[in-house]
Design a protein around this motif. Structure first.
Motif, short mmCIF file in Angstrom:
data_model
loop_
_atom_site.label_atom_id
_atom_site.label_comp_id
_atom_site.label_asym_id
_atom_site.label_seq_id
_atom_site.Cartn_x
_atom_site.Cartn_y
_atom_site.Cartn_z
N ALA A 31 0.84 -1.20 0.00
CA ALA A 31 0.00 0.00 0.00
C ALA A 31 0.87 1.25 0.00
O ALA A 31 0.58 2.23 -0.71
CB ALA A 31 -0.94 -0.01 1.20
N GLY A 32 1.94 1.25 0.80
CA GLY A 32 2.84 2.40 0.83
C GLY A 32 3.52 2.63 -0.50
O GLY A 32 3.63 3.77 -0.96
N LEU A 39 2.41 1.73 -3.40
CA LEU A 39 1.39 2.19 -4.33
C LEU A 39 1.13 3.68 -4.18
O LEU A 39 1.01 4.41 -5.17
CB LEU A 39 0.10 1.40 -4.12
CG LEU A 39 -1.06 1.70 -5.06
CD1 LEU A 39 -0.68 1.33 -6.49
CD2 LEU A 39 -2.29 0.94 -4.63
N VAL A 40 1.08 4.16 -2.95
CA VAL A 40 0.88 5.59 -2.71
C VAL A 40 2.05 6.39 -3.26
O VAL A 40 1.86 7.42 -3.92
CB VAL A 40 0.68 5.86 -1.20
CG1 VAL A 40 0.78 7.33 -0.89
CG2 VAL A 40 -0.64 5.31 -0.73
N ILE A 41 3.26 5.93 -3.01
CA ILE A 41 4.45 6.64 -3.51
C ILE A 41 4.46 6.68 -5.03
O ILE A 41 4.71 7.73 -5.64
CB ILE A 41 5.73 5.98 -2.97
CG1 ILE A 41 5.83 6.21 -1.46
CG2 ILE A 41 6.96 6.50 -3.68
CD1 ILE A 41 6.92 5.40 -0.79
N LEU A 94 1.91 6.39 -7.12
CA LEU A 94 0.82 7.26 -7.63
C LEU A 94 1.15 8.73 -7.43
O LEU A 94 0.85 9.56 -8.30
CB LEU A 94 -0.49 6.90 -6.95
CG LEU A 94 -1.13 5.60 -7.44
CD1 LEU A 94 -2.36 5.30 -6.60
CD2 LEU A 94 -1.46 5.67 -8.90
N LYS A 95 1.77 9.09 -6.30
CA LYS A 95 2.17 10.48 -6.09
C LYS A 95 3.17 10.92 -7.15
O LYS A 95 3.08 12.02 -7.68
CB LYS A 95 2.78 10.66 -4.70
CG LYS A 95 1.78 10.82 -3.60
CD LYS A 95 2.49 11.10 -2.29
CE LYS A 95 1.51 11.32 -1.18
NZ LYS A 95 2.20 11.62 0.08
N GLU A 96 4.14 10.07 -7.45
CA GLU A 96 5.14 10.41 -8.46
C GLU A 96 4.52 10.49 -9.86
O GLU A 96 4.88 11.36 -10.64
CB GLU A 96 6.28 9.40 -8.44
CG GLU A 96 7.13 9.44 -7.19
CD GLU A 96 7.90 10.74 -7.06
OE1 GLU A 96 8.36 11.27 -8.09
OE2 GLU A 96 8.03 11.21 -5.92
N TYR A 134 2.29 14.91 -7.54
CA TYR A 134 2.10 15.49 -6.21
C TYR A 134 3.40 15.43 -5.44
O TYR A 134 4.17 14.51 -5.55
CB TYR A 134 1.03 14.73 -5.42
CG TYR A 134 -0.37 14.86 -6.00
CD1 TYR A 134 -0.96 16.10 -6.08
CD2 TYR A 134 -1.05 13.75 -6.42
CE1 TYR A 134 -2.24 16.23 -6.61
CE2 TYR A 134 -2.32 13.86 -6.95
CZ TYR A 134 -2.90 15.11 -7.03
OH TYR A 134 -4.16 15.22 -7.55
#
Length: 65
Positions: A51-52, A54-56, A58-60, A64
Motif C-alpha cells: 500500500a505504501g 502504491l501511494v508513492i 501514484l504520487k510520483e 504530487y
C-alpha cells in the motif's frame, strides 16, 4: 416498464454483493493463515508495504509532492 426500472435499481446491490463475495473468497486463505501470529504479522507488513509503495508510485506519477 416498472419491472424494468425495478431491475435497474437492484443491479447496484447485485454488483456490490458480487465484489464483496469475490474479495472474501480471495481473502479466505489469508484468514486461515492469520491464525498463526508470525505469519499474520508477515502478511500484514507485506500489505502495508504494498500500500505504501502504491501511494508513492501514484504520487510520483500524478506529480504530487
Amino acid at each position: 416498464m416498472n419491472i424494468f426500472w425495478e431491475n435497474i435499481w437492484k443491479f447496484p446491490k447485485f454488483i456490490i454483493s458480487v465484489f464483496i463475495g469475490f474479495f472474501l473468497t480471495a481473502a479466505y486463505p489469508f484468514f486461515q493463515l492469520s491464525k498463526n501470529r508470525k505469519i499474520f504479522y508477515f502478511i500484514f507488513s507485506i500489505i502495508i508495504l504494498i500500500a505504501g509503495l502504491l501511494v508513492i508510485v501514484l504520487k510520483e506519477m500524478l506529480g504530487y509532492t
